[in-house]
Design an enzyme around this catalytic site. Sequence first.
Site, mmCIF file in Angstrom:
data_model
loop_
_atom_site.group_PDB
_atom_site.id
_atom_site.type_symbol
_atom_site.label_atom_id
_atom_site.label_comp_id
_atom_site.label_asym_id
_atom_site.label_seq_id
_atom_site.Cartn_x
_atom_site.Cartn_y
_atom_site.Cartn_z
ATOM 1 N N LYS A 35 0.805 -1.228 0.000
ATOM 2 C CA LYS A 35 0.000 0.000 0.000
ATOM 3 C C LYS A 35 0.838 1.278 0.000
ATOM 4 O O LYS A 35 0.425 2.307 -0.510
ATOM 5 C CB LYS A 35 -0.951 0.006 1.198
ATOM 6 N N GLU A 94 -9.843 7.006 4.027
ATOM 7 C CA GLU A 94 -10.704 6.127 4.813
ATOM 8 C C GLU A 94 -9.991 4.797 4.886
ATOM 9 O O GLU A 94 -9.183 4.449 4.036
ATOM 10 C CB GLU A 94 -12.087 5.990 4.179
ATOM 11 N N SER A 111 1.632 -9.781 -1.100
ATOM 12 C CA SER A 111 1.251 -8.382 -0.876
ATOM 13 C C SER A 111 1.599 -7.826 0.505
ATOM 14 O O SER A 111 1.819 -6.638 0.649
ATOM 15 C CB SER A 111 -0.241 -8.209 -1.135
HETATM 16 C C1 LIG Z 1 -5.128 -3.991 1.743
HETATM 17 C C2 LIG Z 1 -4.448 -5.265 1.439
HETATM 18 C C3 LIG Z 1 -4.875 -6.098 0.379
HETATM 19 C C4 LIG Z 1 -6.107 -5.829 -0.445
HETATM 20 O O1 LIG Z 1 -6.096 -4.641 -1.170
HETATM 21 P P1 LIG Z 1 -5.875 -4.563 -2.738
HETATM 22 O O2 LIG Z 1 -6.131 -3.148 -3.058
HETATM 23 O O3 LIG Z 1 -6.824 -5.506 -3.385
HETATM 24 O O4 LIG Z 1 -4.470 -4.957 -2.994
HETATM 25 C C5 LIG Z 1 -4.130 -7.231 0.103
HETATM 26 N N1 LIG Z 1 -3.042 -7.559 0.826
HETATM 27 C C6 LIG Z 1 -2.621 -6.794 1.861
HETATM 28 C C7 LIG Z 1 -1.421 -7.221 2.616
HETATM 29 C C8 LIG Z 1 -3.297 -5.621 2.190
HETATM 30 O O5 LIG Z 1 -2.869 -4.880 3.211
#
Ligand SMILES: *Cc1c(COP(=O)(O)O)cnc(C)c1O
Length: 402
Positions: free
Chosen positions: A93, A115, A381
């Site tokens: 993010k 938000e 992610s």
């Molecule tokens: C917020 C988050 C997601 C989901 O958000 P996307 O916008 O779909 O990427 C996925 N993995 C992690 C670790 C997150 O913090």
Amino acid sequence: MTETTSYHVSESGYYGEFGGAYIPEMLYANVEEIRTRYLDIISETAFQEEFNSLLKDYVGRPSPLYLAKSLSAKYGANIYLKREDLNHTGAHKINNTVGQILLAKRLGKKRIIAETGAGQHGVATATVCALMNLECIVYMGAVDIVRQAPNVARMQMLGAKVVPAESGSKTLKDATNEAIRDWINNAETTHYIIGSAIGPHPYPDLVTRFQAVVSEEIKWQLKEKTGQEYPNYVVACVGGGSNAAGAFYHFLDDDRVNLILAEAAGKGIDSGHSAATSILGSKGIIHGCMTLLMQTSDGQIVEPYSLSAGLDYPGIGPMHAHLIKSGRARVWAATDDEAMMAVIELSRSEGIIPALETAHALAILDRIGLKKNDHVVVNLSGRGDKDLNTYLTYIAEHNIQL
Ligand SMILES: *Cc1c(COP(=O)(O)O)cnc(C)c1O
């Protein structure tokens, strides 16, 4: 680039039949300011230099592309993990919030609003506001504030003001309503940092371009390791869609690359407790764009469910809706239980504790028909530190022997 031959956004802000900007008139000027200026601003040399230098020295990029040996042996293919979990603040993010804070400064904004549901985007926003010394207000559902107390503490530590949304179900959609209300009232001074590849045009494209650094790195990293600069598969979990959009971006128009999305089935697709948006959703408007969302027959948003707070979202980005509808991407849903098994497996086999969101992408690897010698990139992610309480509770409740 025309709409029929590309999966990128069209001039008018659409991905096929999805996208656009469905906003109240009061927001038109704000969104129009961003729309008319974002491409010029982000392509300036000075912007690119500052963005890239922060990604390198502050975020810690490039993130490694790691060949996971145990997973590869298990699936009989080469499984690479794109280590977004190693970024500052522990997830992808931050790539987006760094980009948007630089944009906000160039638009002359003094105040940042956001938000957040799980609090991850709130933390990433509070982080860059501290870095740039800008006022930061984060709207969060009152219920989520209780559920996600550690992230609330992190935001406060970083100097952000966390404002509870007390209306409706007191969760993410209510926090979004509060943020939009604030933005209408403070249009001149304020930039609204949206945290996923959603919202009115140009937000999905803006967020995707900032996250595109992920697939840009995958290309050269894979080439360095294998001589081949495209993977046969890219696999990513999808909440709103930003990590998937970033991992897919440079492969969107390359048919050799299979694009795979993993969404959250929660307790099961038909259980009434699910966030499998692409399967349960239908076309409609959420957060300012036309996309797929979970809704009742009269168009009210259905409250989604996933054990994973980051995938607990009733919509999906318009680009992803188009990728799925057109058949360019395939989507699979993993349940809470399947994701939890994948968490434990990765922790034990590779020494990496993934975020629960990410584990959904790992959980579907056995369904996509991998062949020997395939190069598969899974976008890791985020890291699991934030989820440790959830993990320990689950393990205790299910009598899992570790
Ligand atoms: C917020 C988050 C997601 C989901 O958000 P996307 O916008 O779909 O990427 C996925 N993995 C992690 C670790 C997150 O913090």
